[in-house]
Design a protein around this motif. Structure first.
Motif, PDB file in Angstrom:
ATOM      1  N   TYR A   1      55.161   7.230  33.354  1.00 11.62           N
ATOM      2  CA  TYR A   1      55.794   8.078  32.337  1.00 11.62           C
ATOM      3  C   TYR A   1      56.456   9.302  32.977  1.00 11.62           C
ATOM      4  O   TYR A   1      57.572   9.676  32.602  1.00 11.62           O
ATOM      5  CB  TYR A   1      54.747   8.521  31.316  1.00 11.62           C
ATOM      6  CG  TYR A   1      55.268   9.505  30.310  1.00 11.62           C
ATOM      7  CD1 TYR A   1      56.102   9.101  29.274  1.00 11.62           C
ATOM      8  CD2 TYR A   1      54.944  10.856  30.405  1.00 11.62           C
ATOM      9  CE1 TYR A   1      56.594  10.010  28.359  1.00 11.62           C
ATOM     10  CE2 TYR A   1      55.431  11.772  29.489  1.00 11.62           C
ATOM     11  CZ  TYR A   1      56.256  11.347  28.472  1.00 11.62           C
ATOM     12  OH  TYR A   1      56.746  12.262  27.570  1.00 11.62           O
TER      13      TYR A   1
ATOM     14  N   ILE B   1      51.801  11.707  26.497  1.00  8.78           N
ATOM     15  CA  ILE B   1      52.967  12.604  26.466  1.00  8.78           C
ATOM     16  C   ILE B   1      52.591  14.062  26.214  1.00  8.78           C
ATOM     17  O   ILE B   1      53.447  14.936  26.284  1.00  8.78           O
ATOM     18  CB  ILE B   1      53.966  12.166  25.381  1.00  8.78           C
ATOM     19  CG1 ILE B   1      53.404  12.453  23.980  1.00  8.78           C
ATOM     20  CG2 ILE B   1      54.344  10.715  25.532  1.00  8.78           C
ATOM     21  CD1 ILE B   1      54.416  12.325  22.873  1.00  8.78           C
TER      22      ILE B   1
ATOM     23  N   CYS C   1      60.395  10.364  32.825  1.00  2.00           N
ATOM     24  CA  CYS C   1      60.854  11.658  32.291  1.00  2.00           C
ATOM     25  C   CYS C   1      61.762  12.370  33.279  1.00  2.00           C
ATOM     26  O   CYS C   1      62.772  12.970  32.896  1.00  2.00           O
ATOM     27  CB  CYS C   1      59.654  12.541  31.954  1.00  2.00           C
ATOM     28  SG  CYS C   1      58.788  12.064  30.452  1.00  2.00           S
TER      29      CYS C   1
ATOM     30  N   ALA D   1      54.518   2.623  30.259  1.00  2.00           N
ATOM     31  CA  ALA D   1      53.309   3.423  30.458  1.00  2.00           C
ATOM     32  C   ALA D   1      52.253   3.115  29.407  1.00  2.00           C
ATOM     33  O   ALA D   1      51.055   3.067  29.703  1.00  2.00           O
ATOM     34  CB  ALA D   1      53.673   4.908  30.427  1.00  2.00           C
ATOM     35  N   TYR D   2      52.695   2.892  28.199  1.00  2.00           N
ATOM     36  CA  TYR D   2      51.752   2.571  27.123  1.00  2.00           C
ATOM     37  C   TYR D   2      51.055   1.241  27.403  1.00  2.00           C
ATOM     38  O   TYR D   2      49.853   1.079  27.150  1.00  2.00           O
ATOM     39  CB  TYR D   2      52.483   2.514  25.792  1.00  2.00           C
ATOM     40  CG  TYR D   2      51.580   2.495  24.588  1.00  2.00           C
ATOM     41  CD1 TYR D   2      51.065   3.676  24.063  1.00  2.00           C
ATOM     42  CD2 TYR D   2      51.233   1.298  23.978  1.00  2.00           C
ATOM     43  CE1 TYR D   2      50.227   3.662  22.959  1.00  2.00           C
ATOM     44  CE2 TYR D   2      50.399   1.269  22.874  1.00  2.00           C
ATOM     45  CZ  TYR D   2      49.902   2.453  22.366  1.00  2.00           C
ATOM     46  OH  TYR D   2      49.067   2.434  21.269  1.00  2.00           O
TER      47      TYR D   2
ATOM     48  N   SER E   1      60.303   3.646  29.995  1.00  2.00           N
ATOM     49  CA  SER E   1      59.146   4.184  30.721  1.00  2.00           C
ATOM     50  C   SER E   1      57.983   4.459  29.781  1.00  2.00           C
ATOM     51  O   SER E   1      56.815   4.262  30.147  1.00  2.00           O
ATOM     52  CB  SER E   1      59.541   5.462  31.462  1.00  2.00           C
ATOM     53  OG  SER E   1      59.926   6.476  30.548  1.00  2.00           O
ATOM     54  N   LEU E   2      58.287   4.887  28.566  1.00  2.00           N
ATOM     55  CA  LEU E   2      57.228   5.152  27.596  1.00  2.00           C
ATOM     56  C   LEU E   2      56.514   3.858  27.206  1.00  2.00           C
ATOM     57  O   LEU E   2      55.279   3.806  27.141  1.00  2.00           O
ATOM     58  CB  LEU E   2      57.818   5.840  26.364  1.00  2.00           C
ATOM     59  CG  LEU E   2      56.826   6.274  25.278  1.00  2.00           C
ATOM     60  CD1 LEU E   2      55.826   7.271  25.839  1.00  2.00           C
ATOM     61  CD2 LEU E   2      57.574   6.886  24.104  1.00  2.00           C
TER      62      LEU E   2
END
Length: 705
Positions: free
Chosen positions: A507, A575, A511, A554-555, A550-551
């Protein structure tokens, strides 16, 4: 280990003795508590000062009461809030309020500048101010120790802030010396100012001893040298007893400078052309300029520089506060007073410039240029010429330069105390037995020594160059490091434990790419071949796709078992701004111990309670400020407008490059080698070269036995 175990029950009893029921403990028992706590934590009291330890240096101390007793030992307190506020305002009120703010307001069409100015103040300035106040008050130390208490590697952030403050102090000492000369010469027995024929010529020939246009004869001005020595002696007297002498000095400098500013405004209102000057100051309005990148970057940079963010002043001053001090109120008072001082400083300047424009003997085009002056030219040339033409010029000249002198004096003793506190909190002071006066003396002496090159006939050029790179590169860089340190590094271990290192790093990298791609394309750092407008749309679309990808990744990579055990919202774990939330919990728990973050009732209350910090603070620290300041720093470095507009050669600009490079190198070096600032004895005690190298690279500051 045997010694540590043996001292365990004694440490417990000692910590119990520091409870409220035994608050009348003698100084000898206090020293015993400190020594026992150091022994229990595996620290050598002869190496680590027993007067104060950081929280991370006492990882195994069982009693919170003992930690509190140790950390505040030997650290005094401000007499009251007024002294603290005035001292902070002395550090915040700089020449930027007088010679920079009015110039920017006029340059960007008057009141139109105030829109990005207040946006930057609310989104960037005040959150960073809150961060600095909190970190000093929470860890009760200077800027290096305070950031080092968050993480050993973040000591580099504190080092960068201390160096930025010292660099600012060096050339501000020269400005103070010039101002002192102008102030003294205002008391002319002929009742005429000595520069009444030409302020520019008087500055060059009398003050700077500059007989050539570019100042290449390398002649030292004896007047500036003597004035600088006298000024630094006054600064030393103000900082000689740390916050005790500063609290007295601030009671004199800030009220007098404020009254002098008010007096100049009253006088300026009754001058011919005053209305014209105010119209050029705030009456213009051009909303079309609000889309200018330059406008927003200038406003953001000015907010940070005007508030003295990134110099270590607020962390130092707040370390002398009680931990129960209301930081939210402090932030509001300091921020609003800085705005008031900026507006008043602009009024002082433009009322007099309106008079000068009204009585200008030159063409209209030449006279209009008076409103475009700033910096050294404004204070020591244009304004000096204007004072020569009004009634009782010596009175108003003494009042104006007396005001400038007090403003600069407050800035200097604040910066001196910031650097001196860093030294006093280190092992250097305890090893060399440096007291408060001795430390302040050496800091003042070294700053005077580094100011000698600015005393040559070319000194005004060096001051202008260093001032530009300090406020556009160095200070922005330090503020960026502070936001990244608290928003992304502090409490990152908590994220790793709750979500897994792989998910968090995925993540974080996403970002970074989301922020970097629009910056690179938006600032036209690369040519995509599609035109700038189309390239920006492509960049923002690509950045959004990367962030979402990416979110999601990552999840998916999150450790579900860890999330289930912590009973936390998995999305927020990934986050959220956990470091900033810890700061908010400390601040908001002062009025009520029942406050905790991320709850609807408490968050709703914090949004409308002036004594608390809202959830917006966390978002600004983790996302808004790093993205904005990274874009601003890259823009300033890539554009380097001073190189193209000032006319200085690359050799002359090398001074600014060296100053920025040194600050950046020091911060990165300490980040990579966090043990750099540790006591040399700790390195010598390692058994082998490999052990020493491993020790230097590790971030833990507590030494295991």
């Amino acid at each position: 280990m045997p010694q540590s175990k043996a001292s365990m029950p004694q440490s417990n009893s000692a910590s119990n003795s520091s409870s409220p029921q035994s608050s009348s403990a003698t100084s000898s028992s206090d020293k015993t508590i400190s020594a026992l706590a150091a022994s229990y934590a595996g620290l050598d009291p002869s190496v680590h000062s027993p007067s104060r330890f950081s929280l991370h240096e006492l990882p195994n101390l069982p009693k919170v009461a003992a930690v509190n007793t140790i950390m505040v030992r030997g650290r005094g307190r401000w007499p009251n809030k007024i002294n603290f506020w005035l001292s902070c305002l002395c550090g915040a009120s700089s020449l930027a309020n007088i010679w920079r703010f009015p110039y920017l307001v006029n340059k960007y069409k008057g009141a139109a500048f105030l829109v990005p100015y207040f946006v930057a103040l609310l989104v960037i300035g005040l959150p960073l101010l809150t961060l600095e106040l909190t970190i000093g008050q929470m860890f009760q130390g200077g800027v290096v120790d305070s950031f080092g208490s968050l993480s050993g590697r973040l000591r580099g952030v504190g080092v960068a802030a201390a160096l930025a403050g010292f660099i600012t102090a060096v050339y501000h000492g020269i400005l103070l010396a010039w101002t002192a000369i102008y102030f003294v010469k205002s008391f002319d027995p002929t009742h005429k100012l000595p520069w009444n024929t030409s302020a520019d010529a008087w500055l060059q020939s009398y003050v700077l001893k500059n007989s050539t246009i570019d100042g290449t004869e390398m002649v030292v001005s004896g007047r500036v040298l003597l004035a600088a020595m006298a000024c630094w002696f006054i600064v030393f007297l103000c900082a000689s007893r740390s916050f005790r002498s500063i609290s007295v000095a601030s009671l004199i400098t800030f009220p007098l400078s404020f009254l002098a500013m008010a007096g100049l405004i009253v006088r300026g209102v009754f001058l011919d052309g005053a209305v014209e000057g105010l119209k050029n100051y705030i009456a213009n309005w051009d909303t079309s300029i609000l889309t200018s990148i330059e406008l927003w970057s200038e406003a953001t940079g000015h907010v940070i520089y005007s508030l003295s963010i990134g110099s270590g002043v607020y962390s130092t001053y707040s370390s002398f506060n009680s931990r129960s001090q209301n930081i939210a109120l402090d932030k509001t008072v300091i921020g609003m007073m800085d705005v008031i001082l900026s507006v008043m400083g602009g009024a002082v300047v433009y009322l007099i410039l309106g008079y000068l424009h009204h009585h200008c003997p030159h063409s209209t085009e030449i006279c209009t240029q008076y409103f475009n002056e700033h910096g050294i030219n404004l204070v020591f040339k244009v304004y000096a010429d204007a004072l020569s033409g009004i009634a009782a010029p010596t009175l108003w000249g003494a009042l104006f330069y007396g005001m400038i002198f007090l403003v600069l004096l407050g800035t200097l003793f604040s910066l001196t105390e910031s650097v001196a506190t860093v030294i006093r909190d280190s092992w250097i002071a305890s090893s060399l037995k440096l007291g408060t006066k001795t430390t302040a003396f050496y800091v003042s002496l070294v700053a005077l020594f580094f100011g000698v090159p600015f005393m040559f006939d070319c000194g005004s050029n060096w001051v202008a160059i260093l001032d530009y790179y300090n406020r556009n590169w160095i200070v922005i860089y330090v503020a960026l490091l502070q936001a990244i340190g608290v928003g992304w590094i502090y409490k990152s271990d908590r994220q790793y434990r709750r979500a897994g290192r792989t998910a968090v790093l995925c993540y974080d990298i996403g970002c970074f790419c989301t922020i970097a791609i629009p910056i690179i394309v938006g600032l036209n750092l690369v040519d995509s071949g599609h035109g700038i407008e189309k390239s920006r749309y492509i960049a923002f679309g690509l950045a959004a796709a990367i962030f979402i990808s990416s979110l999601i990744a990552a999840y998916i990579l999150m450790d579900s078992d860890k999330v289930r055990k912590t009973k936390r919202n998995s999305f927020w774990t990934l986050i959220g701004w956990h470091g900033a939330d810890n700061f908010r919990k400390i601040i908001n728990s002062k009025p009520s111990s029942r406050w905790f973050p991320n709850n609807f009732n408490t968050e709703f209350d914090s949004c409308f309670n002036p004594a608390k910090i809202s959830i917006v603070f966390g978002f600004c620290i983790k996302y808004a400020i790093p993205g904005s300041l990274l874009a601003l720093l890259i823009h300033n470095i890539h554009d380097n407008g001073f190189k193209h507009s000032s006319g200085y050669t690359n050799k002359q600009l090398l001074l600014g490059y060296i100053a920025f490079g040194f600050v950046a190198f020091a911060s990165v070096f300490v980040f990579i080698f966090p043990r750099t600032l540790s006591h040399p004895n700790e390195v010598d005690e390692q058994n082998s070269l490999a052990g020493q190298l491993e020790w230097v690279f590790t971030a833990r500051t507590a030494k295991k036995r």
